[in-house]
Design a protein around this motif. Structure first.
Motif, PDB file in Angstrom:
ATOM      1  N   ASP A  39     129.214  36.937   7.008  1.00 14.38           N
ATOM      2  CA  ASP A  39     129.050  35.565   7.506  1.00 14.38           C
ATOM      3  C   ASP A  39     129.629  35.415   8.912  1.00 14.38           C
ATOM      4  O   ASP A  39     129.054  34.726   9.746  1.00 14.38           O
ATOM      5  CB  ASP A  39     129.705  34.546   6.573  1.00 14.38           C
ATOM      6  CG  ASP A  39     128.987  34.407   5.235  1.00 14.38           C
ATOM      7  OD1 ASP A  39     127.870  34.950   5.073  1.00 14.38           O
ATOM      8  OD2 ASP A  39     129.555  33.754   4.332  1.00 14.38           O
ATOM      9  N   TYR A  40     130.751  36.068   9.166  1.00 16.86           N
ATOM     10  CA  TYR A  40     131.381  36.024  10.485  1.00 16.86           C
ATOM     11  C   TYR A  40     130.428  36.612  11.526  1.00 16.86           C
ATOM     12  O   TYR A  40     130.231  36.030  12.588  1.00 16.86           O
ATOM     13  CB  TYR A  40     132.695  36.793  10.468  1.00 16.86           C
ATOM     14  CG  TYR A  40     133.448  36.729  11.770  1.00 16.86           C
ATOM     15  CD1 TYR A  40     134.357  35.703  11.999  1.00 16.86           C
ATOM     16  CD2 TYR A  40     133.263  37.680  12.760  1.00 16.86           C
ATOM     17  CE1 TYR A  40     135.056  35.632  13.198  1.00 16.86           C
ATOM     18  CE2 TYR A  40     133.960  37.605  13.963  1.00 16.86           C
ATOM     19  CZ  TYR A  40     134.853  36.585  14.173  1.00 16.86           C
ATOM     20  OH  TYR A  40     135.537  36.512  15.355  1.00 16.86           O
ATOM     21  N   GLN A  41     129.841  37.746  11.188  1.00 14.85           N
ATOM     22  CA  GLN A  41     128.896  38.381  12.104  1.00 14.85           C
ATOM     23  C   GLN A  41     127.705  37.479  12.379  1.00 14.85           C
ATOM     24  O   GLN A  41     127.282  37.318  13.534  1.00 14.85           O
ATOM     25  CB  GLN A  41     128.407  39.712  11.534  1.00 14.85           C
ATOM     26  CG  GLN A  41     127.441  40.432  12.454  1.00 14.85           C
ATOM     27  CD  GLN A  41     126.907  41.717  11.846  1.00 14.85           C
ATOM     28  OE1 GLN A  41     126.783  41.831  10.628  1.00 14.85           O
ATOM     29  NE2 GLN A  41     126.609  42.678  12.686  1.00 14.85           N
ATOM     30  N   ALA A  42     127.188  36.854  11.344  1.00 15.88           N
ATOM     31  CA  ALA A  42     126.035  35.961  11.512  1.00 15.88           C
ATOM     32  C   ALA A  42     126.393  34.749  12.365  1.00 15.88           C
ATOM     33  O   ALA A  42     125.619  34.337  13.229  1.00 15.88           O
ATOM     34  CB  ALA A  42     125.522  35.504  10.149  1.00 15.88           C
ATOM     35  N   SER A  43     127.582  34.190  12.170  1.00 15.80           N
ATOM     36  CA  SER A  43     127.976  33.019  12.946  1.00 15.80           C
ATOM     37  C   SER A  43     128.228  33.392  14.402  1.00 15.80           C
ATOM     38  O   SER A  43     127.927  32.622  15.304  1.00 15.80           O
ATOM     39  CB  SER A  43     129.209  32.327  12.349  1.00 15.80           C
ATOM     40  OG  SER A  43     130.368  33.106  12.514  1.00 15.80           O
ATOM     41  N   GLU A  44     128.769  34.580  14.634  1.00 15.57           N
ATOM     42  CA  GLU A  44     128.983  35.050  16.007  1.00 15.57           C
ATOM     43  C   GLU A  44     127.648  35.307  16.714  1.00 15.57           C
ATOM     44  O   GLU A  44     127.501  35.004  17.886  1.00 15.57           O
ATOM     45  CB  GLU A  44     129.841  36.305  16.031  1.00 15.57           C
ATOM     46  CG  GLU A  44     131.298  36.068  15.671  1.00 15.57           C
ATOM     47  CD  GLU A  44     132.020  35.188  16.673  1.00 15.57           C
ATOM     48  OE1 GLU A  44     132.010  35.504  17.871  1.00 15.57           O
ATOM     49  OE2 GLU A  44     132.599  34.174  16.242  1.00 15.57           O
ATOM     50  N   ALA A  45     126.682  35.850  15.957  1.00 14.16           N
ATOM     51  CA  ALA A  45     125.371  36.129  16.526  1.00 14.16           C
ATOM     52  C   ALA A  45     124.631  34.848  16.896  1.00 14.16           C
ATOM     53  O   ALA A  45     123.896  34.809  17.864  1.00 14.16           O
ATOM     54  CB  ALA A  45     124.538  36.960  15.551  1.00 14.16           C
ATOM     55  N   SER A  46     124.858  33.786  16.113  1.00 10.53           N
ATOM     56  CA  SER A  46     124.198  32.520  16.394  1.00 10.53           C
ATOM     57  C   SER A  46     124.957  31.672  17.414  1.00 10.53           C
ATOM     58  O   SER A  46     124.500  30.597  17.793  1.00 10.53           O
ATOM     59  CB  SER A  46     124.003  31.725  15.102  1.00 10.53           C
ATOM     60  OG  SER A  46     125.249  31.274  14.606  1.00 10.53           O
ATOM     61  N   GLY A  47     126.137  32.156  17.806  1.00 13.66           N
ATOM     62  CA  GLY A  47     126.924  31.422  18.788  1.00 13.66           C
ATOM     63  C   GLY A  47     127.725  30.286  18.212  1.00 13.66           C
ATOM     64  O   GLY A  47     128.209  29.431  18.946  1.00 13.66           O
TER      65      GLY A  47
END
Length: 95
Positions: free
Chosen positions: A86-94
């Motif tokens: 989830d952290y990776q996904a949120s970082e990818a989406s900004g």
């Protein structure tokens, strides 16, 4: 000459013995998989930090009688794995 897997198994047994944890079953591949998810989803140094915190949480849960050792470790590792992804996904989406 030992393989990497043999070396890790020997090290795990030696560490468990030194910490008086001989009766605790450790799934080395599962721990390494969690470390890999953390390293690739967050940053490389997150791997040992994530596995330490998951193990600590599992120990607290098992020690307080909330669940068995195995169930506590599985639950803690599942939370850590999901959070890392989830952290990776949120970082990818900004976010």
């Amino acid at each position: 000459m030992k393989t990497q897997d043999e070396t890790l198994e020997d090290w795990c047994r030696a560490l468990q013995q030194a910490l008086e944890l001989e009766d605790v079953e450790v799934d080395i591949n599962e721990v390494l998989a969690l470390a890999g998810v953390a390293a690739h989803s967050i940053v490389r140094p997150a791997a040992p930090l994530t596995t330490f915190i998951a193990g600590f949480a599992a120990g607290l849960a098992a020690g307080s009688g909330q669940a068995s050792d195995a169930a506590s470790m599985q639950a803690a590792m599942a939370v850590a794995r999901k959070l890392a992804k989830d952290y990776q996904a949120s970082e990818a989406s900004g976010a």
